[in-house]
Scaffold this motif. Structure first.
Motif, PDB file in Angstrom:
ATOM      1  N   ARG A 239      56.444  66.325  54.298  1.00 24.09           N
ATOM      2  CA  ARG A 239      55.169  65.892  53.177  1.00 24.09           C
ATOM      3  C   ARG A 239      54.839  64.575  53.218  1.00 24.09           C
ATOM      4  O   ARG A 239      53.842  65.015  53.470  1.00 24.09           O
ATOM      5  N   TYR A 240      55.466  63.622  53.736  1.00 20.09           N
ATOM      6  CA  TYR A 240      54.557  62.214  53.486  1.00 20.09           C
ATOM      7  C   TYR A 240      54.219  62.098  55.093  1.00 20.09           C
ATOM      8  O   TYR A 240      52.816  62.313  55.229  1.00 20.09           O
ATOM      9  N   PHE A 241      54.702  63.148  56.536  1.00 20.09           N
ATOM     10  CA  PHE A 241      54.094  62.282  57.463  1.00 20.09           C
ATOM     11  C   PHE A 241      52.314  63.697  57.929  1.00 20.09           C
ATOM     12  O   PHE A 241      51.628  63.432  57.829  1.00 20.09           O
ATOM     13  N   VAL A 242      52.644  64.868  57.060  1.00 21.51           N
ATOM     14  CA  VAL A 242      51.476  65.749  56.823  1.00 21.51           C
ATOM     15  C   VAL A 242      50.756  65.279  56.055  1.00 21.51           C
ATOM     16  O   VAL A 242      48.787  65.275  56.629  1.00 21.51           O
ATOM     17  N   ALA A 243      51.088  64.435  54.753  1.00 21.63           N
ATOM     18  CA  ALA A 243      49.442  64.173  54.109  1.00 21.63           C
ATOM     19  C   ALA A 243      48.555  62.539  55.449  1.00 21.63           C
ATOM     20  O   ALA A 243      47.935  62.747  54.234  1.00 21.63           O
ATOM     21  N   GLN A 244      50.215  62.159  55.036  1.00 22.77           N
ATOM     22  CA  GLN A 244      49.301  61.020  55.576  1.00 22.77           C
ATOM     23  C   GLN A 244      48.556  60.849  56.583  1.00 22.77           C
ATOM     24  O   GLN A 244      47.532  60.234  56.784  1.00 22.77           O
ATOM     25  N   LEU A 245      49.136  61.961  57.666  1.00 19.77           N
ATOM     26  CA  LEU A 245      47.190  62.561  58.778  1.00 19.77           C
ATOM     27  C   LEU A 245      46.825  62.878  58.471  1.00 19.77           C
ATOM     28  O   LEU A 245      45.461  63.431  58.643  1.00 19.77           O
ATOM     29  N   GLY A 246      46.472  63.981  57.778  1.00 16.57           N
ATOM     30  CA  GLY A 246      45.721  64.584  56.733  1.00 16.57           C
ATOM     31  C   GLY A 246      44.350  63.203  56.528  1.00 16.57           C
ATOM     32  O   GLY A 246      43.459  63.436  56.191  1.00 16.57           O
ATOM     33  N   GLY A 321      43.075  55.400  49.346  1.00 14.31           N
ATOM     34  CA  GLY A 321      44.676  54.756  48.774  1.00 14.31           C
ATOM     35  C   GLY A 321      44.553  54.780  47.275  1.00 14.31           C
ATOM     36  O   GLY A 321      46.150  55.013  46.764  1.00 14.31           O
ATOM     37  N   GLN A 322      43.225  55.221  46.688  1.00 12.23           N
ATOM     38  CA  GLN A 322      44.024  55.281  44.699  1.00 12.23           C
ATOM     39  C   GLN A 322      43.292  56.455  44.514  1.00 12.23           C
ATOM     40  O   GLN A 322      43.670  56.643  43.777  1.00 12.23           O
ATOM     41  N   ILE A 323      43.184  57.228  45.564  1.00 10.42           N
ATOM     42  CA  ILE A 323      42.729  58.574  44.953  1.00 10.42           C
ATOM     43  C   ILE A 323      43.174  59.518  46.130  1.00 10.42           C
ATOM     44  O   ILE A 323      44.045  60.068  45.110  1.00 10.42           O
ATOM     45  N   ALA A 324      43.050  59.405  47.173  1.00  7.86           N
ATOM     46  CA  ALA A 324      43.527  61.157  47.482  1.00  7.86           C
ATOM     47  C   ALA A 324      45.010  60.692  47.816  1.00  7.86           C
ATOM     48  O   ALA A 324      46.193  61.804  47.437  1.00  7.86           O
ATOM     49  N   GLU A 325      46.160  59.703  48.246  1.00  4.27           N
ATOM     50  CA  GLU A 325      47.420  59.183  48.569  1.00  4.27           C
ATOM     51  C   GLU A 325      47.864  59.376  46.625  1.00  4.27           C
ATOM     52  O   GLU A 325      49.099  59.719  47.168  1.00  4.27           O
ATOM     53  N   PRO A 326      47.362  59.320  46.442  1.00  8.05           N
ATOM     54  CA  PRO A 326      47.736  59.575  44.737  1.00  8.05           C
ATOM     55  C   PRO A 326      47.918  61.232  44.685  1.00  8.05           C
ATOM     56  O   PRO A 326      48.955  61.733  44.289  1.00  8.05           O
ATOM     57  N   TYR A 327      47.057  61.154  44.577  1.00 11.36           N
ATOM     58  CA  TYR A 327      46.886  63.039  44.671  1.00 11.36           C
ATOM     59  C   TYR A 327      47.556  63.850  45.277  1.00 11.36           C
ATOM     60  O   TYR A 327      48.166  64.978  44.904  1.00 11.36           O
ATOM     61  N   LEU A 328      47.995  63.188  46.777  1.00 14.84           N
ATOM     62  CA  LEU A 328      49.199  63.959  47.744  1.00 14.84           C
ATOM     63  C   LEU A 328      50.284  63.451  47.390  1.00 14.84           C
ATOM     64  O   LEU A 328      51.203  64.374  47.413  1.00 14.84           O
ATOM     65  N   TYR A 329      50.568  62.707  47.157  1.00 12.41           N
ATOM     66  CA  TYR A 329      52.265  62.024  47.321  1.00 12.41           C
ATOM     67  C   TYR A 329      52.467  62.330  46.101  1.00 12.41           C
ATOM     68  O   TYR A 329      53.519  61.827  46.273  1.00 12.41           O
TER      69      TYR A 329
END
Length: 666
Positions: A239-246, A321-329
């Motif tokens: 999940r981390y790799f896929v979300a981080q890549l996206g 960093g404040q919207i996309a990553e908290p929503y995915l992770y």
């Protein structure tokens, strides 16, 4: 009568945890050996680690292809070819953009020279002029020395001759040597890429077999824990790799489009660089921003393009960093911010730039495994984002630090998610048990006990006006017509029975008429615990009152306030140990008040559940404040029901007597 000693003078009943032994030393030595192996074996471990992480990244694609009715081997080859094509495309794109940017640089030579001259004048030029003036001032102040005399005559003839300069010219390299020099920097990355792809293919082919071997090697005794740990680590990394890549692709694409709109040359190159460098935590995207801002400032005489470029990077980083990553992770990725920085420093020291890029996923994997492996649990505590202390431990720690304000702030924060009675049961009561254990061990001095009790009183008084989330034990308002049928003495017998039934159904709504006497034990924190019990009973509609331990014993429960209470609640943290004084107190209470319902709180104390102690009920032992309130409300309802039945029986008897007298008269 023999009196018991104060709490601080009693013999220790609770002993501190054992000191570290051989197990801790073995763990330290093992950690040092592992770090040395990672450092000296990096040439072998880096390709294997890249292969494992690439397999985690390609695993979702392989599973998707398998769901499309494709075989295992074709799915793996398609996924690996897709990864290889992506790497070649990115490399080709970066190379083409670099060539194009190098070809366009002569067009911006004038602007670059002007910016360099301006910067030199503002910085180096001013510093040079200052140094020149300072040197001239020193020359004027310092005395001048005459130059040394030149040798003449025999001295000049005996002077050593000046050596003749000699130049060494290497032979011209052959075409083969030129090709070797040109290709040698690219051979190592190509070799590493080939090894990574081959190992990735074999890992994907034997994924289940490798999983079974790891389970057999590390956790065959506990298959459930080992399987859960491996699945959790694999799922988190995927999940981390896929979300981080996206997220990185989205950020890089946005930056490329924005730079193209602003007019910065090589916009696509900087977008790719930003997407790749964003795998480096915190500082990666700002390295790309620094390069783009420098180029934008160099190619334009004004600073407008550079300012717009900097604003673009700031906006993209904040949104990602404040919207996309908290929503995915989620709000928690598994690592604390400090752990991410420390991991980046550690892995970059071990494995260089590749370790810097892989620092977050590798640390996330270690922290996830530490949740299931006892020997790695300290890494989860140090690097994870979970609270290091439980709310109860934090509550007691704030009391030890003499900081009741922080404890009140913690209570107000927790009460946004739990009810007040849950806070008292799960946080305050557990913290009081920790404090009681330390008091029994004798590690709390008398003045420290006094400060802790004062802080506890401040906390309890502050929570008198604070409400948490609604609780199912909230007080129920009495009905308007409660007991209306039984109040009419001229109604017929069926109406009187209906009124009696209605009064029984609404007995819980009349519990505010029942008094509950709360008596503390003799423990160091029993008075504060009793104050909490009185506060909760009053909040739930019971007329509660509090007596002191010494006052209750000296009054022998003969005072009017004590005598009128049908429910007596003895509150003590010593109840689980069943000390002699508490057993004597319970026995005397039963002798003094045989018809009262006696409840021992909080803990599994010396109760005799089900043993009849009078006509109204039995003694009960309850482990929590919630159970205490439920027992008190049940006893109050039973008391009200018995009083209603006694009143109704008296009314029925009086009515029957009057009817018989009337019939005889007739």
């Amino acid at each position: 009568m023999k009196l018991s000693l104060p709490p601080q003078e009693r013999p220790n009943r609770v002993y501190p945890p054992g000191t570290p032994g051989l197990h801790g030393l073995v763990s330290v030595v093992t950690g040092v050996v592992v770090v040395c192996a990672l450092y000296f074996g990096r040439e072998v471990l880096i390709p294997i680690t890249l292969s494992v992480l690439l397999s985690f990244l390609l695993a979702p694609l392989v599973q998707a292809l398998r769901r499309l009715r494709m075989g295992q081997l074709p799915s793996i080859f398609i996924a690996v070819l897709f990864a290889l094509a992506t790497l070649l495309a990115v490399g080709g794109l970066i190379g083409a953009q670099l060539v194009q940017l190098a070809g366009d640089l002569p067009q911006y030579q004038v602007a670059i020279e002007q910016k360099i001259e301006t910067v030199q004048e503002k910085t180096v030029g001013r510093a040079d002029s200052l140094m020149t003036r300072a040197a001239a001032t020193l020359q004027r102040v310092a005395p001048t020395r005459p130059p040394p005399p030149r040798p003449t005559g025999r001295a000049a003839r005996n002077a050593p001759a000046v050596p003749t300069p000699v130049e060494v010219h290497e032979p011209s390299p052959t075409p083969l040597q030129l090709a070797q020099r040109a290709l040698s920097p690219a051979i190592a990355p190509i070799e590493t890429t080939f090894i990574v792809l081959v190992v990735t293919i074999f890992i994907l082919l034997q994924r289940e077999d490798l999983r079974d071997r790891l389970i057999s090697l590390f956790g065959s005794r506990d298959l459930h824990r080992t399987t859960t740990a491996i699945n959790d680590a694999a799922g988190r990394l995927s999940r981390y790799f896929v979300a981080q890549l996206g997220v990185n692709l989205g950020a890089g694409g946005t930056i490329a489009i924005g730079l193209a709109i602003i007019g910065v040359p090589g916009a696509l190159l900087f977008g790719v660089i930003a997407a790749l460098l964003r795998f480096v935590p915190y500082i990666g995207i700002w390295i790309a921003a620094l390069l783009a801002v420098f180029l934008a400032a160099a190619i334009q005489p004004q600073w407008t393009m550079a300012v717009y470029t900097l604003i673009l990077f700031i906006v993209v980083d904040v949104v990602a960093g404040q919207i996309a990553e908290p929503y995915l992770y989620g709000h928690r990725s598994g690592l604390s911010p400090l752990a991410v920085v420390v991991a980046a420093i550690f892995w970059s020291w071990l494995w260089g730039p590749i370790g810097l890029v892989l620092s977050t996923p590798l640390t996330l994997c270690v922290v996830t495994l530490g949740r299931y492996a006892d020997r790695l649990n300290f890494l989860t505590v140090l690097l994870g984002d979970q609270p290091a202390l439980s709310p109860a431990q934090n509550f007691y720690q704030r009391l030890l630090a003499d900081d009741p304000h922080e404890a009140i702030v913690q209570a107000e924060r927790l009460l946004r998610e739990m009810s007040l009675i849950d806070y008292y049961d799960e946080v305050a009561l557990e913290g009081l048990k920790l404090a009681r254990n330390d008091a029994m061990r004798g590690v709390l001095m008398p003045e420290q006990l006094s400060r802790i009790n004062d802080a506890l009183v401040d906390i309890v008084e502050n929570l008198e006006v604070v409400d948490g989330v609604p609780d199912r034990l909230s007080r129920t308002e009495p009905a308007e017509s409660a007991g209306s049928a039984s109040a009419s003495a001229s109604a017929d017998l069926s109406e009187r029975h209906d009124g009696h039934t209605s009064a029984r159904l609404q007995a819980h709504q009349e519990t505010d008429k029942t008094s509950v006497l709360c008596v503390p034990g003799r423990g160091a924190f029993d008075e504060v615990t009793t104050a909490i019990a009185v506060q909760l009973l009053a909040r739930h509609g019971l007329a509660s009152m509090m007596a002191t331990h010494s006052g209750y014993r000296s009054a022998r429960a003969d005072e009017p306030n004590f005598r009128d209470a049908p429910i007596i609640c003895i509150v003590s943290l010593d109840a689980p140990d069943s000390p002699p004084y508490l057993r004597n107190m319970l026995r005397r209470t039963r002798e003094w008040r045989p018809r009262a319902t006696v409840i021992v709180a909080v803990g599994d104390g010396p109760s005799e559940r089900g043993a009849e102690t009078g006509a109204t009920g039995a003694s009960h032992s309850v482990p929590t404040f919630r159970a205490m309130i439920e027992e008190c409300r049940t006893a109050a309802s039973l008391q009200y029901t018995r009083q209603s039945a006694h009143t109704a029986g008296a009314v029925i008897g009086a009515t029957g007597t009057g009817a018989g007298a009337g019939a005889g008269a007739d």
